[in-house]
Scaffold this motif. Sequence first.
Motif, mmCIF file in Angstrom:
data_model
loop_
_atom_site.group_PDB
_atom_site.id
_atom_site.type_symbol
_atom_site.label_atom_id
_atom_site.label_comp_id
_atom_site.label_asym_id
_atom_site.label_seq_id
_atom_site.Cartn_x
_atom_site.Cartn_y
_atom_site.Cartn_z
ATOM 1 N N HIS A 55 12.011 -8.990 11.373
ATOM 2 C CA HIS A 55 11.442 -8.107 10.350
ATOM 3 C C HIS A 55 11.780 -6.663 10.666
ATOM 4 O O HIS A 55 11.415 -6.159 11.723
ATOM 5 C CB HIS A 55 9.916 -8.235 10.320
ATOM 6 N N PRO A 113 11.645 -2.520 10.146
ATOM 7 C CA PRO A 113 10.493 -1.634 9.948
ATOM 8 C C PRO A 113 10.202 -1.365 8.464
ATOM 9 O O PRO A 113 9.081 -1.026 8.105
ATOM 10 C CB PRO A 113 10.904 -0.335 10.650
ATOM 11 N N TYR A 153 9.297 -8.509 15.198
ATOM 12 C CA TYR A 153 9.147 -7.320 14.350
ATOM 13 C C TYR A 153 9.758 -6.134 15.081
ATOM 14 O O TYR A 153 9.378 -5.838 16.214
ATOM 15 C CB TYR A 153 7.664 -7.057 14.068
ATOM 16 N N LEU A 212 10.267 -2.309 15.977
ATOM 17 C CA LEU A 212 9.489 -1.071 15.920
ATOM 18 C C LEU A 212 10.455 0.104 15.925
ATOM 19 O O LEU A 212 11.573 -0.010 16.415
ATOM 20 C CB LEU A 212 8.557 -0.977 17.131
ATOM 21 N N GLU A 213 9.993 1.217 15.402
ATOM 22 C CA GLU A 213 10.883 2.382 15.341
ATOM 23 C C GLU A 213 10.828 3.198 16.615
ATOM 24 O O GLU A 213 10.783 4.422 16.572
ATOM 25 C CB GLU A 213 10.560 3.234 14.111
ATOM 26 N N TRP A 241 9.809 -3.790 20.141
ATOM 27 C CA TRP A 241 9.658 -4.938 19.245
ATOM 28 C C TRP A 241 8.375 -5.677 19.568
ATOM 29 O O TRP A 241 7.748 -5.457 20.603
ATOM 30 C CB TRP A 241 10.866 -5.876 19.341
ATOM 31 N N THR A 248 2.807 -0.121 12.708
ATOM 32 C CA THR A 248 4.004 0.602 12.273
ATOM 33 C C THR A 248 5.030 -0.297 11.583
ATOM 34 O O THR A 248 5.998 0.184 11.022
ATOM 35 C CB THR A 248 4.706 1.310 13.458
ATOM 36 N N ASN A 249 4.844 -1.592 11.639
ATOM 37 C CA ASN A 249 5.735 -2.494 10.904
ATOM 38 C C ASN A 249 4.898 -3.177 9.822
ATOM 39 O O ASN A 249 3.923 -3.874 10.140
ATOM 40 C CB ASN A 249 6.354 -3.531 11.854
#
Lengths: 78, 420
Positions: free
Chosen positions: B75, B77, B206, B208-209, B214, B253-254
Amino acid sequence: MDRKSHLTDFVKNEIMRNSNANLDPDADLLGAGILDSLGILQLVAFIEKAFNISVPDEDVIYDNFMSVNTLVNYLQQF
Amino acid sequence: MDDVIIIGGGPAGSTLGSYLSMAGIKNIIFESSIHPRPHVGESMVTSTTRIFKEIGFLEVMEREGFARKFGAAWHAPNGREFAIEFGEFPQPGIDQEYTYHVDRSKLDLLLLKHAEMLGTKVYQGIHVKQVLFDGSRATGVRVNLNGKEIDLEAKLVVDASGRNTLLGNQLKMKVKDPIFNQYAVHAWFEDLDRGSGRSADFIHIYFLEIERGWVWQIPITDEITSVGVVADRNVIREAQLDLEGYFNKYIVTNPGLAHAMRNARRINDFKTEGDYSYSLAKFVGDGFLCVGDAARFVDPIFSSGVSVALYSAKYAAERIRLALEQGDFSEAMLKPYEERLRGGVGVWYEFIRLYYKLLPLFTHFIQSKQHRIEVLRLLQGEVYDRKDVPVLDAMREYIRRVEQSDDHLLRESLTSIPID
């Protein structure tokens, strides 16, 4: 359906995730933040699949991917 | 005297014990804790099935009803998701399209019991203090038994002590990875919304930025889901938050993850894992071998850990058998085991490095007609005995072109990881 409509639909449905979105074919997809790095490569994969065109890695540049129209122009060589 | 002393009864030690017992080699496992005990590393890759089959353990996996893992989903972001299914790439010797998600306390106990059933002598709650040497040759171990120290001899000593790296520490041959210093904060949750449909019981990753950030989502049972936030150690240092604050800060954040977690309730304490990647300078020496995490550990992004433990046990067992047949326990005799394991884990490591170097590239390759199957081959754990891995060469070549082109659109996505 022509390439332009295909591309427009793909960007609206898969990238913007909003089939009712208004997408100007000259809109700056990158500048407007519609296309990020993952989206760009998603688009490359879509072009490969839908039009059977393999986009050379070095062609993944701003001039080609700026908008739906620049992309259609770029793809005319194939 | 036993032929082989195995230090540690995790998946590597128990699998090795199983193979040796099946070959009629007398072996003994000393496990410092008493199983069941908690452990991280709850997702596996499909190649593990082959080993489970060989040691007769696959039927136990089925009987115990471990969660079946048919695929993996990633997934971004921005909410986009893509997935793979293992059925798309069938593997020789494996006739099921899934691997498993596991409660490691349960898996590790069952594996240890399996080794015992096959003939391995198992002692739990026994702490091995050190490996004994005569010059450069390992001769046995010193264990602590009710406060008394006892020395035991064997023809071969195997370090399967996991991330404790008993021999790595004792011989000061543990080399920290120069790039990956990841840190994980994880716990189990109930009422996490895994969604519906085919991907509900996949592993979900997922993005993450934050660099190399992740989150894993792994189904443990129908009700329980494991969730872990992984990032560079500096990220948590800079955050200066308590574990819960840190965890919650990144969960939201996601968007896909925030949605899945919206009603989730934590059911056990947060746990942490640090000091992620390392390798021993050598995996074998005169009279000893190191298997699984005791030899090398790489970033867990591709759920490779248990499979490395299992394959290292298989390859070590093959070599040990030969060493006993020939009465030769020298480093030179055992070296081919090291080379084989190093080759396989090296492929994992390279894949991981290229993955983190240019994250979008992985998603690109996995969606490309040309590369998809080869990426699946790697993700499903087919990394051993390979002379070359063209898909990794292709990834490296792509990265090189991005680095060399001033106006390539992926330039900004390049991370600082060195790849040469």
